[in-house]
Design a protein around this motif. Structure first.
Motif, PDB file in Angstrom:
ATOM      1  N   THR A   5      -8.686  -0.982  -1.646  1.00  0.00           N
ATOM      2  CA  THR A   5      -8.609  -2.532  -2.607  1.00  0.00           C
ATOM      3  C   THR A   5      -9.199  -1.957  -4.005  1.00  0.00           C
ATOM      4  O   THR A   5      -9.362  -2.571  -5.020  1.00  0.00           O
ATOM      5  CB  THR A   5      -9.215  -3.484  -1.988  1.00  0.00           C
ATOM      6  OG1 THR A   5     -10.522  -3.039  -1.706  1.00  0.00           O
ATOM      7  CG2 THR A   5      -8.426  -3.994  -0.642  1.00  0.00           C
ATOM      8  N   GLU A  81      -6.597 -11.131 -14.317  1.00  0.00           N
ATOM      9  CA  GLU A  81      -7.437 -10.435 -13.247  1.00  0.00           C
ATOM     10  C   GLU A  81      -6.680  -9.420 -12.269  1.00  0.00           C
ATOM     11  O   GLU A  81      -5.879 -10.268 -11.777  1.00  0.00           O
ATOM     12  CB  GLU A  81      -8.489 -11.228 -12.864  1.00  0.00           C
ATOM     13  CG  GLU A  81      -9.362 -10.824 -11.712  1.00  0.00           C
ATOM     14  CD  GLU A  81     -10.372 -11.768 -11.113  1.00  0.00           C
ATOM     15  OE1 GLU A  81     -10.422 -13.059 -11.605  1.00  0.00           O
ATOM     16  OE2 GLU A  81     -11.007 -11.805 -10.274  1.00  0.00           O
ATOM     17  N   GLN A  83      -6.216  -7.703  -8.697  1.00  0.00           N
ATOM     18  CA  GLN A  83      -6.957  -7.700  -7.135  1.00  0.00           C
ATOM     19  C   GLN A  83      -6.060  -6.729  -6.477  1.00  0.00           C
ATOM     20  O   GLN A  83      -4.878  -6.955  -6.140  1.00  0.00           O
ATOM     21  CB  GLN A  83      -6.928  -8.907  -6.387  1.00  0.00           C
ATOM     22  CG  GLN A  83      -8.082  -9.950  -7.218  1.00  0.00           C
ATOM     23  CD  GLN A  83      -8.058 -11.136  -6.194  1.00  0.00           C
ATOM     24  OE1 GLN A  83      -7.141 -11.299  -5.234  1.00  0.00           O
ATOM     25  NE2 GLN A  83      -9.294 -11.920  -6.161  1.00  0.00           N
ATOM     26  N   MET A  84      -6.462  -5.347  -6.100  1.00  0.00           N
ATOM     27  CA  MET A  84      -5.487  -4.521  -5.163  1.00  0.00           C
ATOM     28  C   MET A  84      -5.698  -5.270  -3.910  1.00  0.00           C
ATOM     29  O   MET A  84      -6.690  -5.313  -3.370  1.00  0.00           O
ATOM     30  CB  MET A  84      -6.115  -3.202  -5.175  1.00  0.00           C
ATOM     31  CG  MET A  84      -6.175  -2.511  -6.602  1.00  0.00           C
ATOM     32  SD  MET A  84      -4.372  -2.299  -7.199  1.00  0.00           S
ATOM     33  CE  MET A  84      -3.485  -1.393  -6.056  1.00  0.00           C
ATOM     34  N   GLN A  85      -4.407  -5.399  -3.365  1.00  0.00           N
ATOM     35  CA  GLN A  85      -4.357  -6.052  -1.956  1.00  0.00           C
ATOM     36  C   GLN A  85      -4.201  -4.857  -0.912  1.00  0.00           C
ATOM     37  O   GLN A  85      -4.097  -5.170   0.345  1.00  0.00           O
ATOM     38  CB  GLN A  85      -3.355  -7.043  -1.990  1.00  0.00           C
ATOM     39  CG  GLN A  85      -3.688  -8.239  -2.736  1.00  0.00           C
ATOM     40  CD  GLN A  85      -4.836  -9.160  -2.226  1.00  0.00           C
ATOM     41  OE1 GLN A  85      -5.308  -9.160  -1.120  1.00  0.00           O
ATOM     42  NE2 GLN A  85      -5.422  -9.996  -3.089  1.00  0.00           N
ATOM     43  N   VAL A  89      -0.041  -2.092  -3.890  1.00  0.00           N
ATOM     44  CA  VAL A  89       0.115  -3.560  -3.905  1.00  0.00           C
ATOM     45  C   VAL A  89      -0.906  -4.125  -4.556  1.00  0.00           C
ATOM     46  O   VAL A  89      -2.160  -4.289  -4.307  1.00  0.00           O
ATOM     47  CB  VAL A  89       0.110  -4.337  -2.424  1.00  0.00           C
ATOM     48  CG1 VAL A  89       0.658  -5.725  -2.679  1.00  0.00           C
ATOM     49  CG2 VAL A  89       1.267  -3.431  -1.503  1.00  0.00           C
ATOM     50  N   LEU A  91      -2.368  -7.602  -7.053  1.00  0.00           N
ATOM     51  CA  LEU A  91      -2.230  -9.146  -7.322  1.00  0.00           C
ATOM     52  C   LEU A  91      -2.672  -9.362  -8.602  1.00  0.00           C
ATOM     53  O   LEU A  91      -4.045  -9.162  -8.829  1.00  0.00           O
ATOM     54  CB  LEU A  91      -2.695 -10.110  -6.446  1.00  0.00           C
ATOM     55  CG  LEU A  91      -2.628 -11.514  -6.481  1.00  0.00           C
ATOM     56  CD1 LEU A  91      -1.407 -12.147  -6.532  1.00  0.00           C
ATOM     57  CD2 LEU A  91      -3.499 -12.462  -5.720  1.00  0.00           C
ATOM     58  N   LEU A  93      -3.954 -12.374 -11.228  1.00  0.00           N
ATOM     59  CA  LEU A  93      -4.296 -13.810 -11.420  1.00  0.00           C
ATOM     60  C   LEU A  93      -4.369 -13.980 -12.844  1.00  0.00           C
ATOM     61  O   LEU A  93      -4.878 -13.315 -13.646  1.00  0.00           O
ATOM     62  CB  LEU A  93      -5.398 -14.295 -10.685  1.00  0.00           C
ATOM     63  CG  LEU A  93      -5.254 -13.901  -9.237  1.00  0.00           C
ATOM     64  CD1 LEU A  93      -6.340 -13.687  -8.502  1.00  0.00           C
ATOM     65  CD2 LEU A  93      -4.261 -14.875  -8.654  1.00  0.00           C
TER      66      LEU A  93
ATOM     67  N   PRO B  43     -10.951  -8.307  -2.274  1.00  0.00           N
ATOM     68  CA  PRO B  43     -10.357  -9.279  -2.917  1.00  0.00           C
ATOM     69  C   PRO B  43      -9.954 -10.438  -2.511  1.00  0.00           C
ATOM     70  O   PRO B  43      -9.458 -10.306  -1.480  1.00  0.00           O
ATOM     71  CB  PRO B  43      -9.497  -8.656  -3.992  1.00  0.00           C
ATOM     72  CG  PRO B  43      -9.311  -7.424  -3.167  1.00  0.00           C
ATOM     73  CD  PRO B  43     -10.317  -7.003  -2.345  1.00  0.00           C
ATOM     74  N   ILE B  47      -5.549 -20.810  -5.258  1.00  0.00           N
ATOM     75  CA  ILE B  47      -5.039 -21.681  -6.404  1.00  0.00           C
ATOM     76  C   ILE B  47      -4.625 -22.847  -5.589  1.00  0.00           C
ATOM     77  O   ILE B  47      -3.503 -22.855  -5.107  1.00  0.00           O
ATOM     78  CB  ILE B  47      -4.059 -21.125  -7.226  1.00  0.00           C
ATOM     79  CG1 ILE B  47      -4.501 -19.895  -7.884  1.00  0.00           C
ATOM     80  CG2 ILE B  47      -3.436 -22.060  -8.433  1.00  0.00           C
ATOM     81  CD1 ILE B  47      -3.337 -19.027  -8.853  1.00  0.00           C
ATOM     82  N   PRO B  53      -7.348 -20.631 -10.952  1.00  0.00           N
ATOM     83  CA  PRO B  53      -7.706 -19.831  -9.793  1.00  0.00           C
ATOM     84  C   PRO B  53      -9.029 -19.680  -9.611  1.00  0.00           C
ATOM     85  O   PRO B  53     -10.064 -19.422 -10.237  1.00  0.00           O
ATOM     86  CB  PRO B  53      -7.032 -18.445 -10.310  1.00  0.00           C
ATOM     87  CG  PRO B  53      -6.379 -18.818 -11.431  1.00  0.00           C
ATOM     88  CD  PRO B  53      -6.811 -19.882 -12.190  1.00  0.00           C
ATOM     89  N   GLN B  85       4.895  -6.588   1.998  1.00  0.00           N
ATOM     90  CA  GLN B  85       4.776  -6.051   0.728  1.00  0.00           C
ATOM     91  C   GLN B  85       4.184  -4.832   0.790  1.00  0.00           C
ATOM     92  O   GLN B  85       4.185  -3.978  -0.510  1.00  0.00           O
ATOM     93  CB  GLN B  85       3.733  -7.267  -0.362  1.00  0.00           C
ATOM     94  CG  GLN B  85       4.483  -8.394  -0.157  1.00  0.00           C
ATOM     95  CD  GLN B  85       5.683  -8.416  -1.453  1.00  0.00           C
ATOM     96  OE1 GLN B  85       5.919  -7.249  -2.120  1.00  0.00           O
ATOM     97  NE2 GLN B  85       6.431  -9.507  -1.151  1.00  0.00           N
ATOM     98  N   VAL B  89      -0.013  -5.614   4.149  1.00  0.00           N
ATOM     99  CA  VAL B  89      -0.128  -6.631   3.557  1.00  0.00           C
ATOM    100  C   VAL B  89       1.256  -7.468   3.560  1.00  0.00           C
ATOM    101  O   VAL B  89       2.312  -6.803   3.241  1.00  0.00           O
ATOM    102  CB  VAL B  89      -0.184  -6.019   1.854  1.00  0.00           C
ATOM    103  CG1 VAL B  89      -0.130  -7.406   0.805  1.00  0.00           C
ATOM    104  CG2 VAL B  89      -1.328  -5.177   1.706  1.00  0.00           C
ATOM    105  N   LEU B 108      -0.826 -14.935   1.142  1.00  0.00           N
ATOM    106  CA  LEU B 108      -1.041 -13.444   1.301  1.00  0.00           C
ATOM    107  C   LEU B 108      -1.959 -12.976   2.535  1.00  0.00           C
ATOM    108  O   LEU B 108      -3.075 -13.515   2.342  1.00  0.00           O
ATOM    109  CB  LEU B 108      -1.153 -12.758  -0.036  1.00  0.00           C
ATOM    110  CG  LEU B 108      -0.969 -11.464  -0.263  1.00  0.00           C
ATOM    111  CD1 LEU B 108       0.514 -11.110  -0.233  1.00  0.00           C
ATOM    112  CD2 LEU B 108      -1.733 -10.810  -1.436  1.00  0.00           C
ATOM    113  N   ARG B 110      -4.041  -9.814   4.828  1.00  0.00           N
ATOM    114  CA  ARG B 110      -4.256  -8.634   4.624  1.00  0.00           C
ATOM    115  C   ARG B 110      -4.667  -8.120   6.220  1.00  0.00           C
ATOM    116  O   ARG B 110      -5.243  -9.130   6.909  1.00  0.00           O
ATOM    117  CB  ARG B 110      -5.269  -8.071   3.748  1.00  0.00           C
ATOM    118  CG  ARG B 110      -5.039  -7.997   2.400  1.00  0.00           C
ATOM    119  CD  ARG B 110      -6.011  -6.886   1.787  1.00  0.00           C
ATOM    120  NE  ARG B 110      -7.303  -7.164   1.756  1.00  0.00           N
ATOM    121  CZ  ARG B 110      -7.979  -8.152   0.951  1.00  0.00           C
ATOM    122  NH1 ARG B 110      -7.390  -8.441  -0.160  1.00  0.00           N
ATOM    123  NH2 ARG B 110      -9.461  -8.176   1.220  1.00  0.00           N
TER     124      ARG B 110
END
Lengths: 141, 141
Positions: A5, A81, A83-85, A89, A91, A93, B43, B47, B53, B85, B89, B108, B110
């Motif tokens: 992440t 902003e 966010q590494m998920q 991958v 995200l 925002l 992270p 929303i 957010p 994804q 994820v 989403l 994790r």
């Protein structure tokens, strides 16, 4: 093992650039650029404001063509902003500003051999508010 | 190499169960269950409809507590669809039905040592429409 992440500076710049290119394609009505910004294969989804989820790439690209052919809005993105998920991958925002309306957007990118590509987009208008007020109107949640 | 976007049957069942538990916690106002459903670290984002957010775990959990303390809605989820994804994820797209209002939601998840946990949630109301109509009202996009 690296933290999946965490965001390498190079990836961060590439992801923010992809997010910026998405809004530039949208604002300029560039159908070809928009098509190139979405993942070429694998799962993909898009929820336009008020729309049900689209989960078919052809339907998603058609929706963008139709929206942009109707006149692309003067949209710009603010406060992005990352966010590494997970590995590959990310995200993003951000806020989409279209005239006097501001929307909250989630843009999910996957890393592909041709760079970071959009895999999912959802945008929803912010409720009107003043800096000291809670969102107005019926709060669904 | 296995396709990171394919969904093992066992993962699929676990992800759908986590999505279901999220709506059960929400509908029953179970603050403790809701807290246990979100990723414990890393992270996270949320929303709510009309909200900007939230990207801080404490602020997100506070928002759910306040929403549920005001009276949890009789919410149920329909038409859940999983999209992997990347490794660990998963994106779940579904419709949230709250009385006469239907929202489109992206959840989403994790994969963590304690199971699949929510990392991001966004929900936005569908525009009123009849089966033969395009969404009503101003189309932002």
């Amino acid at each position: 093992m690296p933290d999946p992440t965490s965001v390498a500076a190079r990836d961060q710049a590439s992801i923010l650039a992809a997010n910026r290119q998405f809004y530039e394609a949208f604002a300029s009505g560039d159908v070809s650029a928009m098509e190139g910004l979405w993942v070429p294969d694998g799962p993909v989804a898009c929820i336009h404001p008020g729309w049900p989820p689209l989960t078919d790439r052809t339907a998603i690209l058609r929706s963008w063509r139709e929206i942009m052919m109707a006149g692309p809005p003067p949209v710009r993105a603010e406060e992005a902003e990352i966010q590494m998920q997970g590995p590959g991958v990310a995200l993003v925002l951000c806020r989409e500003v279209i005239g006097s309306v501001t929307l909250a957007a989630s843009n999910l990118f996957r890393q592909t051999p041709s760079g970071w590509k959009l895999a999912h987009h959802q945008a929803s208008p912010l409720a009107p508010r003043t800096p000291t007020e809670a969102p107005k109107g019926r709060i669904l949640h």
